[in-house]
Design a protein around this motif. Structure first.
Motif, short mmCIF file in Angstrom:
data_model
loop_
_atom_site.label_atom_id
_atom_site.label_comp_id
_atom_site.label_asym_id
_atom_site.label_seq_id
_atom_site.Cartn_x
_atom_site.Cartn_y
_atom_site.Cartn_z
N GLY A 104 0.79 -1.22 0.00
CA GLY A 104 0.00 0.00 0.00
C GLY A 104 0.83 1.27 0.00
O GLY A 104 2.06 1.25 0.06
N ILE A 105 0.14 2.40 -0.04
CA ILE A 105 0.78 3.71 -0.06
C ILE A 105 1.63 3.92 1.18
O ILE A 105 2.76 4.39 1.10
CB ILE A 105 -0.29 4.82 -0.18
N ALA A 106 1.09 3.56 2.35
CA ALA A 106 1.85 3.74 3.60
C ALA A 106 3.12 2.90 3.58
O ALA A 106 4.18 3.37 4.03
CB ALA A 106 0.97 3.38 4.79
N ASP A 107 3.03 1.67 3.07
CA ASP A 107 4.22 0.81 3.00
C ASP A 107 5.30 1.43 2.10
O ASP A 107 6.48 1.39 2.43
CB ASP A 107 3.84 -0.57 2.45
N TRP A 108 4.90 1.98 0.97
CA TRP A 108 5.84 2.61 0.05
C TRP A 108 6.55 3.77 0.74
O TRP A 108 7.76 3.91 0.66
CB TRP A 108 5.11 3.09 -1.21
N HIS A 109 5.79 4.61 1.46
CA HIS A 109 6.39 5.75 2.15
C HIS A 109 7.34 5.30 3.26
O HIS A 109 8.42 5.88 3.42
CB HIS A 109 5.30 6.67 2.72
N LYS A 110 6.98 4.27 4.01
CA LYS A 110 7.87 3.74 5.05
C LYS A 110 9.16 3.20 4.44
O LYS A 110 10.25 3.46 4.95
CB LYS A 110 7.16 2.65 5.86
N LYS A 111 9.03 2.44 3.36
CA LYS A 111 10.19 1.85 2.69
C LYS A 111 11.20 2.92 2.27
O LYS A 111 12.40 2.72 2.33
CB LYS A 111 9.73 1.05 1.46
N HIS A 112 10.70 4.07 1.85
CA HIS A 112 11.57 5.13 1.35
C HIS A 112 11.86 6.21 2.39
O HIS A 112 12.43 7.26 2.06
CB HIS A 112 10.95 5.75 0.09
N GLY A 113 11.49 5.97 3.65
CA GLY A 113 11.77 6.94 4.72
C GLY A 113 11.04 8.25 4.54
O GLY A 113 11.55 9.31 4.91
N LEU A 114 9.84 8.21 4.01
CA LEU A 114 9.08 9.42 3.72
C LEU A 114 7.81 9.53 4.56
O LEU A 114 6.80 10.05 4.10
CB LEU A 114 8.73 9.47 2.23
N THR A 115 7.87 9.05 5.79
CA THR A 115 6.72 9.17 6.67
C THR A 115 6.90 10.41 7.54
O THR A 115 8.02 10.83 7.84
CB THR A 115 6.55 7.93 7.56
N GLY A 117 5.18 12.80 10.97
CA GLY A 117 4.31 12.79 12.13
C GLY A 117 4.69 11.72 13.12
O GLY A 117 5.72 11.05 12.98
N PRO A 118 3.85 11.50 14.12
CA PRO A 118 4.14 10.52 15.16
C PRO A 118 4.09 9.11 14.60
O PRO A 118 3.39 8.85 13.61
CB PRO A 118 3.05 10.75 16.19
N PRO A 119 4.84 8.18 15.20
CA PRO A 119 4.79 6.78 14.73
C PRO A 119 3.37 6.25 14.84
O PRO A 119 2.63 6.59 15.77
CB PRO A 119 5.71 6.03 15.69
N GLU A 120 2.99 5.45 13.90
CA GLU A 120 1.64 4.87 13.86
C GLU A 120 1.66 3.53 14.57
O GLU A 120 2.59 2.75 14.39
CB GLU A 120 1.19 4.65 12.41
N ASP A 121 0.64 3.25 15.35
CA ASP A 121 0.51 1.88 15.84
C ASP A 121 -0.26 1.10 14.78
O ASP A 121 -1.10 1.63 14.09
CB ASP A 121 -0.16 1.82 17.22
N GLU A 122 0.09 -0.12 14.62
CA GLU A 122 -0.52 -0.93 13.55
C GLU A 122 -1.76 -1.65 14.02
O GLU A 122 -2.40 -2.34 13.26
CB GLU A 122 0.51 -1.94 13.02
#
Length: 123
Positions: A104-115, A117-122
């Motif tokens: 997903g979009i969130a996974d792509w952003h995490k993979k590339h260090g582009l997140t 705000g605060p860490p998200e709980d899953e």
């Protein structure tokens, strides 16, 4: 994300029957909402009731500088119209998918260090 001027926003949700063709979806709205400026029709952000914690703003609607993406995903290539060529200038960092990508979009952003705000709980 903070949104001001909500009175200037229109929301569109497709009729599910038109999307799925299933009789049980007749008269039901899609879970996916598209939010537009009601004056100029600029697509501002997407929202889905399936994932209420997530809002997907369109880059053109943000008033902050964004980094150049290190890679790109083109999806639903199986439905691409012939008169719209794929920009080959960004190969090989561009991946193509016949449907949705395998993440997903969130996974792509995490993979590339582009997140941001605060860490998200899953949970």
């Amino acid at each position: 994300m903070e949104v001001t001027g909500r009175e200037h926003v229109s929301v569109y949700a497709a009729d599910r029957f038109q999307v799925t063709g299933k009789e049980e979806d007749r008269g039901k709205k899609s879970h996916h909402e598209r939010n537009f400026c009601k004056h100029c029709a600029c697509y501002l952000w997407a929202f889905s009731s399936r994932w209420p914690r997530w809002v997907y703003p369109f880059a053109n609607s943000l008033d902050v500088e964004l980094p150049v993406p290190p890679s790109r995903n083109h999806f639903w290539m199986s439905s691409k119209v012939a008169h719209m060529p794929v920009d080959k200038a960004h190969e090989p960092e561009c991946r193509h998918f016949d449907g949705y990508p395998d993440s997903g979009i969130a996974d792509w952003h995490k993979k590339h260090g582009l997140t941001y705000g605060p860490p998200e709980d899953e949970g």
